[in-house]
Design an enzyme around this catalytic site. Sequence first.
Site, mmCIF file in Angstrom:
data_model
loop_
_atom_site.group_PDB
_atom_site.id
_atom_site.type_symbol
_atom_site.label_atom_id
_atom_site.label_comp_id
_atom_site.label_asym_id
_atom_site.label_seq_id
_atom_site.Cartn_x
_atom_site.Cartn_y
_atom_site.Cartn_z
ATOM 1 N N ASN A 136 -0.005 24.101 14.207
ATOM 2 C CA ASN A 136 0.078 22.745 13.668
ATOM 3 C C ASN A 136 -0.294 22.673 12.183
ATOM 4 O OD1 ASN A 136 0.762 21.764 16.225
ATOM 5 N ND2 ASN A 136 -1.399 21.566 16.796
ATOM 6 N N THR A 165 18.736 11.674 0.714
ATOM 7 C CA THR A 165 18.430 10.251 0.562
ATOM 8 C C THR A 165 18.498 9.686 1.971
ATOM 9 O OG1 THR A 165 20.717 9.570 0.286
ATOM 10 C CG2 THR A 165 19.530 10.134 -1.731
ATOM 11 N N HIS A 166 17.660 8.721 2.273
ATOM 12 C CA HIS A 166 17.571 8.166 3.635
ATOM 13 C C HIS A 166 17.242 9.263 4.665
ATOM 14 C CE1 HIS A 166 19.636 4.544 2.026
ATOM 15 N NE2 HIS A 166 20.296 5.454 1.327
ATOM 16 N N GLU A 207 -1.226 17.087 7.567
ATOM 17 C CA GLU A 207 -1.367 15.822 8.310
ATOM 18 C C GLU A 207 -2.588 15.034 7.841
ATOM 19 O OE1 GLU A 207 -0.360 16.299 12.764
ATOM 20 O OE2 GLU A 207 -0.790 18.308 12.034
ATOM 21 N N GLN A 264 -23.141 -3.997 -5.549
ATOM 22 C CA GLN A 264 -23.700 -2.761 -5.004
ATOM 23 C C GLN A 264 -22.698 -2.075 -4.070
ATOM 24 O OE1 GLN A 264 -27.994 -2.482 -3.976
ATOM 25 N NE2 GLN A 264 -27.278 -2.260 -1.885
ATOM 26 N N LYS A 290 -20.247 1.551 -4.806
ATOM 27 C CA LYS A 290 -20.458 2.999 -4.803
ATOM 28 C C LYS A 290 -19.821 3.709 -3.622
ATOM 29 C CE LYS A 290 -24.523 1.954 -7.273
ATOM 30 N NZ LYS A 290 -24.237 0.521 -6.936
ATOM 31 N N SER A 306 -30.057 0.906 -0.825
ATOM 32 C CA SER A 306 -28.823 1.657 -1.093
ATOM 33 C C SER A 306 -29.108 3.116 -1.419
ATOM 34 C CB SER A 306 -28.080 1.002 -2.264
ATOM 35 O OG SER A 306 -28.929 0.960 -3.405
HETATM 36 N N1 ARG Z 1 -28.683 -1.070 -6.397
HETATM 37 C C1 ARG Z 1 -28.203 -2.071 -7.255
HETATM 38 C C2 ARG Z 1 -26.689 -1.949 -7.421
HETATM 39 O O1 ARG Z 1 -26.170 -0.972 -7.071
HETATM 40 C C3 ARG Z 1 -28.854 -1.940 -8.599
HETATM 41 C C4 ARG Z 1 -28.863 -3.206 -9.386
HETATM 42 C C5 ARG Z 1 -29.733 -4.184 -8.738
HETATM 43 N N2 ARG Z 1 -29.879 -5.353 -9.532
HETATM 44 C C6 ARG Z 1 -30.406 -6.460 -9.056
HETATM 45 N N3 ARG Z 1 -30.440 -7.467 -9.848
HETATM 46 N N4 ARG Z 1 -30.815 -6.541 -7.829
HETATM 47 O O2 ARG Z 1 -26.015 -2.862 -7.871
#
Ligand code: ARG
Length: 470
Positions: A291, A161-162, A296, A328, A331, A29
């Site tokens: 535009n 409205t509408h 948009e 994970q 993110k 990751s």
């Molecule tokens: N990259 C992992 C995450 O974002 C970190 C935690 C990993 N923990 C594990 N037990 N493999 O969740």
Amino acid sequence: MPDPKGRGKPWSGRFAKKTNPLVDAYTGSLDIDATLYSHDIRASIAHARMLARQRIIPRADANAIVRGLREIEREIERGEFPFDASLEDIHTNIESRLADKIGDAAGRLHTARSRNDQVATDLRLSTKDAIEHLMGAIYDLQSALLDMAERHSSVVMPGYTHLQRAQPVLLAHHLLAYFEMLERDFNRFAACYVRTNVLPLGSGALAGVPYPLDRASVAKELEFAAISRNSIDAVSDRDFVAEFLACAAICAMHLSRLAEEIVLWSTAEFGFMEIDDAFATGSSIMPQKKNPDVAELARGRTGRIYGNLVGFLTVLKALPLSYNRDLQEDKAPLFETYESLLLTLFVMAEMLPSIRVNEEVMRAAATAGYTLATDLADYQVRKGVPFREAHQAVGKLVRYASGRGKGLSELTLKEYQRHSPLFEEDVLGLDVEASLRARDVPGGTAPQRVAEALKEARRRLATEEGENGE
Ligand code: ARG
């Protein structure tokens, strides 16, 4: 791309084999979580210092750890850090680099900690920053809306409205509606901040840790308002991410409505406003086109922001306690939503002051289309007629006028009186201004009320600015 040689495991005691290169590529990751480096380092420094204070690790080792982590931070900032995707994520990258720098002492940093409470801590720190930035940007857009409303405090437009012309309102009143929506967004993010502001570190992998930690001191150093109360919850809880995404989705929805009105109002069909050249784009084939792409895209990005909310709720659905690797996946939606919403807020706040408002067109539209019909019904009510009856009579009057292609102001007193003997000379004096003035209730569009609302909005912004210490 998978490393064809496979990668070494940083904690390889348990394994006789390297992982399959595809597994490395699939589970890594680093490309997404590298941006957590500063939060990771900050949290590790606080953790190491506390371990030394509690005599869990030697002071000299803690000092070496802190020094090493600071060097690593500088390396990353200068672009000199040797990122190694084979080390899975940002946490292991930093820990492994620390070992290069300070040797065996680095191995003590992970005492009384797991990546599960570590990543939850880093992510909360980063979400807190994101919320602060977004609240600042919401505030700035509110200021831009308020400036625009003050600049056009006497401009009249048809309220809808509408998407049908309904009753005349002040443009400032309409713009203050968006101010209120953003005020709720601001407060929603502030509430989300409170629940994000809790330290998970000290929860270990899930059960807590067998060391005499001082969690409160770590919370203080990292500026968390509280420590988590249950270790199992702490490592598996991502409510703060889901809430953040929900706050963002609602805010983006508001921006999409503003964007849509900018798109509509800048068409030849409406002609209410013109977007500045600096915020418009041309067509590759039609030379005449101008535009409203910014508006948009603000509308369009809302779709992705919703997708991130629904997608992430689906990741969380039915997960058994406690930490699972599925988490994970928190993110990417978090970071994408943050960046997308922040940029949208920025660009909208920049664009608003450049918009030219066509007052005349708005005013003409405000009276066309029988927008004063409700006022005529209210006129009758003031003479004792029940509202429903008055509504009926004015409805007939409108049908009569539109059948003859006339506006209400073009009717003679005789024509009025043919529909109701209660109409007198003064009905001919009914105009947009009178209609606005009449809506003199708190929250109404009467010019005096709107003037007060503008002042009140200014005061609110000033208070919030004071609270944020800006
Ligand atoms: N990259 C992992 C995450 O974002 C970190 C935690 C990993 N923990 C594990 N037990 N493999 O969740």
